[in-house]
Design an enzyme around this catalytic site. Structure first.
Site, PDB file in Angstrom:
ATOM      1  N   GLU A   1       0.817  -1.181  -0.171  1.00  0.00           N
ATOM      2  CA  GLU A   1      -0.480   0.312   0.278  1.00  0.00           C
ATOM      3  C   GLU A   1       0.938   1.190  -0.102  1.00  0.00           C
ATOM      4  OE1 GLU A   1      -3.067  -0.586   2.877  1.00  0.00           O
ATOM      5  OE2 GLU A   1      -3.700  -2.267   2.577  1.00  0.00           O
TER       6      GLU A   1
ATOM      7  N   ASN B   1       2.083  -5.636  -3.116  1.00  0.00           N
ATOM      8  CA  ASN B   1       0.879  -5.427  -2.764  1.00  0.00           C
ATOM      9  C   ASN B   1       0.188  -4.664  -2.646  1.00  0.00           C
ATOM     10  OD1 ASN B   1      -1.229  -7.906  -2.093  1.00  0.00           O
ATOM     11  ND2 ASN B   1      -0.870  -6.593   0.274  1.00  0.00           N
TER      12      ASN B   1
ATOM     13  N   HIS C   1     -10.525  -6.095  -2.519  1.00  0.00           N
ATOM     14  CA  HIS C   1     -11.716  -5.780  -1.614  1.00  0.00           C
ATOM     15  C   HIS C   1     -12.678  -5.126  -2.681  1.00  0.00           C
ATOM     16  CE1 HIS C   1      -9.723  -7.275   2.060  1.00  0.00           C
ATOM     17  NE2 HIS C   1      -8.007  -6.472   1.838  1.00  0.00           N
TER      18      HIS C   1
ATOM     19  N   GLU D   1      -6.816 -10.701  -1.698  1.00  0.00           N
ATOM     20  CA  GLU D   1      -6.923 -10.547  -0.096  1.00  0.00           C
ATOM     21  C   GLU D   1      -8.505 -10.306  -0.211  1.00  0.00           C
ATOM     22  OE1 GLU D   1      -5.968  -6.407   2.334  1.00  0.00           O
ATOM     23  OE2 GLU D   1      -3.258  -7.167   1.543  1.00  0.00           O
TER      24      GLU D   1
ATOM     25  N   ASP E   1     -12.417  -9.888  -0.266  1.00  0.00           N
ATOM     26  CA  ASP E   1     -13.748 -10.571  -0.143  1.00  0.00           C
ATOM     27  C   ASP E   1     -14.445  -9.179  -1.050  1.00  0.00           C
ATOM     28  OD1 ASP E   1     -12.899  -7.714   1.061  1.00  0.00           O
ATOM     29  OD2 ASP E   1     -12.511  -8.449   2.659  1.00  0.00           O
TER      30      ASP E   1
HETATM   31  O1  G3I Z   1      -3.947  -7.376  19.074  1.00  0.00           O
HETATM   32  C1  G3I Z   1      -4.409  -6.323  19.741  1.00  0.00           C
HETATM   33  C2  G3I Z   1      -5.710  -6.680  20.770  1.00  0.00           C
HETATM   34  O2  G3I Z   1      -4.269  -6.597  21.474  1.00  0.00           O
HETATM   35  C3  G3I Z   1      -6.088  -5.353  20.744  1.00  0.00           C
HETATM   36  O3  G3I Z   1      -6.242  -5.121  22.540  1.00  0.00           O
HETATM   37  C4  G3I Z   1      -7.445  -5.030  19.921  1.00  0.00           C
HETATM   38  C5  G3I Z   1      -8.144  -3.930  20.634  1.00  0.00           C
HETATM   39  O4  G3I Z   1      -8.469  -2.676  19.341  1.00  0.00           O
HETATM   40  O5  G3I Z   1      -6.218  -4.926  18.970  1.00  0.00           O
HETATM   41  C6  G3I Z   1      -6.326  -5.588  18.688  1.00  0.00           C
HETATM   42  O6  G3I Z   1      -5.004  -5.700  16.762  1.00  0.00           O
HETATM   43  C7  G3I Z   1      -6.453  -5.125  16.295  1.00  0.00           C
HETATM   44  C8  G3I Z   1      -6.063  -6.673  14.825  1.00  0.00           C
HETATM   45  O7  G3I Z   1      -6.650  -6.639  14.080  1.00  0.00           O
HETATM   46  C9  G3I Z   1      -6.097  -7.987  15.465  1.00  0.00           C
HETATM   47  O8  G3I Z   1      -6.986  -8.402  16.580  1.00  0.00           O
HETATM   48  C10 G3I Z   1      -6.292  -3.708  16.095  1.00  0.00           C
HETATM   49  O9  G3I Z   1      -6.983  -3.325  16.342  1.00  0.00           O
HETATM   50  C11 G3I Z   1      -6.928  -3.394  14.363  1.00  0.00           C
HETATM   51  O10 G3I Z   1      -7.079  -2.879  14.092  1.00  0.00           O
HETATM   52  C12 G3I Z   1      -6.606  -4.736  13.140  1.00  0.00           C
HETATM   53  O11 G3I Z   1      -7.415  -5.283  11.723  1.00  0.00           O
HETATM   54  C13 G3I Z   1      -6.353  -5.012  10.856  1.00  0.00           C
HETATM   55  C14 G3I Z   1      -6.331  -5.039  10.088  1.00  0.00           C
HETATM   56  O12 G3I Z   1      -5.687  -4.776   8.793  1.00  0.00           O
HETATM   57  C15 G3I Z   1      -5.051  -3.424  10.700  1.00  0.00           C
HETATM   58  O13 G3I Z   1      -4.899  -2.404   9.236  1.00  0.00           O
HETATM   59  C16 G3I Z   1      -7.017  -6.232  10.131  1.00  0.00           C
HETATM   60  O14 G3I Z   1      -7.633  -7.132  11.502  1.00  0.00           O
HETATM   61  C17 G3I Z   1      -7.066  -7.225   9.501  1.00  0.00           C
HETATM   62  O15 G3I Z   1      -7.808  -7.399   8.698  1.00  0.00           O
HETATM   63  C18 G3I Z   1      -6.723  -6.143   7.801  1.00  0.00           C
HETATM   64  O16 G3I Z   1      -5.881  -6.581   7.306  1.00  0.00           O
HETATM   65  C19 G3I Z   1      -5.618  -5.770   5.788  1.00  0.00           C
HETATM   66  C20 G3I Z   1      -4.224  -6.231   5.530  1.00  0.00           C
HETATM   67  O17 G3I Z   1      -3.073  -6.278   5.771  1.00  0.00           O
HETATM   68  C21 G3I Z   1      -3.660  -5.066   3.897  1.00  0.00           C
HETATM   69  N1  G3I Z   1      -4.860  -4.653   3.361  1.00  0.00           N
HETATM   70  C22 G3I Z   1      -6.019  -4.187   4.207  1.00  0.00           C
HETATM   71  C23 G3I Z   1      -6.604  -5.412   5.150  1.00  0.00           C
HETATM   72  C24 G3I Z   1      -7.795  -4.448   5.129  1.00  0.00           C
HETATM   73  O18 G3I Z   1      -7.651  -3.688   6.197  1.00  0.00           O
END
Ligand code: G3I
Length: 303
Positions: A128, A171, A208, A236, A238
């Site tokens: 990105e 990516n 996406h 990715e 969806d």
């Molecule tokens: O691990 C912490 C946890 O310790 C904490 O208590 C909790 C409270 O919010 O957050 C947890 O972290 C979260 C993490 O996912 C794991 O669940 C983050 O807040 C959350 O922001 C994070 O979101 C991820 C996101 O990327 C972050 O940008 C999504 O799961 C994940 O699906 C998403 O994937 C991205 C790709 O990497 C890149 N392309 C876009 C895609 C969708 O955003």
């Protein structure tokens, strides 16, 4: 064949999913994972904030769990991701000295890529990096602002020397529509890398999508990138509300392009999705196959 991975394998492709380490204790989840998919991507566990929370101190437990589990079952692993402006620890974001940032970036890349040398089929080396909208330029980030645009090239060269056997991908999202400025910006980057011998092997298109699915030019975009001499992968996928025809159109575009080597959906059940409110995946909350599942399987020639 009657599963996504086995059917994709009939044309030499893979069909993968994002996996979260925290869900590996859920039997419904792992049953689908091992039945349907022959590739996995760690949804968050290989990102910078998960692996190097403070400088030089690395955490690999959850990433190792995903990698070892997959390899033990004959599934391939995509590495996601080495250099990204998001999910980046504050200590990296606040570096202002180019020499420091360069050595921090290269050390991070070298440590991750070396740890999994020989185990990763494709690495998302840079994720990105391009701006949204009409500029076709790189977005602002600590990497661009402190190191200049050459950070991309440096990242790919570091990754290649740490694992010459892994395919190295750029990516991004919203690069599926051929005429978009962002797509054109990425195209120029890849063309320039190929012309100058900078190591790059693949472009990951995140896909996406909204409920309409891919843009009409999606297959053209895949072919045009492939014509530069790189593989393309849907990394990715969806789709809001998961309309079967939208999934079928996406999968067909990949099947029609010889160098489209695999498809990854971004999660298993709707309840596992980062966009769970939109029910964008192939399995419902109970783990049952949705109509989009059948459409995806048939678009690859399976039933
Ligand atoms: O691990 C912490 C946890 O310790 C904490 O208590 C909790 C409270 O919010 O957050 C947890 O972290 C979260 C993490 O996912 C794991 O669940 C983050 O807040 C959350 O922001 C994070 O979101 C991820 C996101 O990327 C972050 O940008 C999504 O799961 C994940 O699906 C998403 O994937 C991205 C790709 O990497 C890149 N392309 C876009 C895609 C969708 O955003």
């Amino acid at each position: 064949a009657s599963t996504l991975g086995a059917q994709a394998a009939q044309s030499g492709r893979y069909f993968g999913t994002a996996v979260a380490a925290g869900r590996l204790g859920d039997g419904v989840y792992t049953t689908i994972l091992d039945r349907e998919f022959n590739s996995v991507t760690a949804e968050n566990e290989m990102k910078w904030d998960a692996t190097e929370r403070s400088r030089g101190s690395f955490t690999f437990g959850p990433a190792d769990q995903i990698v070892n589990r997959a390899l033990g079952r004959g599934q391939r692993v995509r590495g996601h991701t080495l250099v990204w402006h998001s999910q980046l620890p504050g200590w990296v974001n606040s570096i202002r000295d180019a020499g420091t940032l360069r050595s921090v970036m290269n050390h991070h890349i070298n440590t991750l890529v070396s740890r999994y040398r020989g185990k990763i089929h494709s690495w998302d080396v840079v994720n990105e990096a391009f701006a949204d909208g009409g500029s076709g330029q790189l977005r602002g980030s600590v990497f661009r602002d402190v190191l200049g645009t050459g950070f991309l090239e440096e990242a790919f060269r570091s990754a290649r020397s740490a694992d010459p056997s892994a395919k190295l991908c750029y990516n991004d999202y919203n690069i599926e529509n051929w005429s978009d400025a962002k797509t054109q910006g990425v195209y120029r980057l890849v063309r320039d890398f190929k012309a100058r011998g900078v190591p790059i092997d693949c472009v990951g298109l995140q896909a996406h999508f909204g409920a309409g699915g891919p843009p009409a030019s999606f297959q053209t975009t895949l072919s045009n990138f492939a014509a530069l001499g790189v593989d393309v992968q849907i990394t990715e996928l969806d789709i809001a509300q998961a309309p079967p025809s939208a999934y079928a159109n996406t999968v067909r575009a990949c099947m029609n392009v010889a160098r489209c080597t695999g498809i990854t959906v971004w999660g298993i059940r709707d309840s596992d999705s980062w966009r769970s409110g939109e029910n964008p995946l192939l399995f419902d909350r109970g783990g049952n196959k949705k109509p989009a599942y059948q459409a995806t399987l048939s678009a690859m020639g399976g039933s």
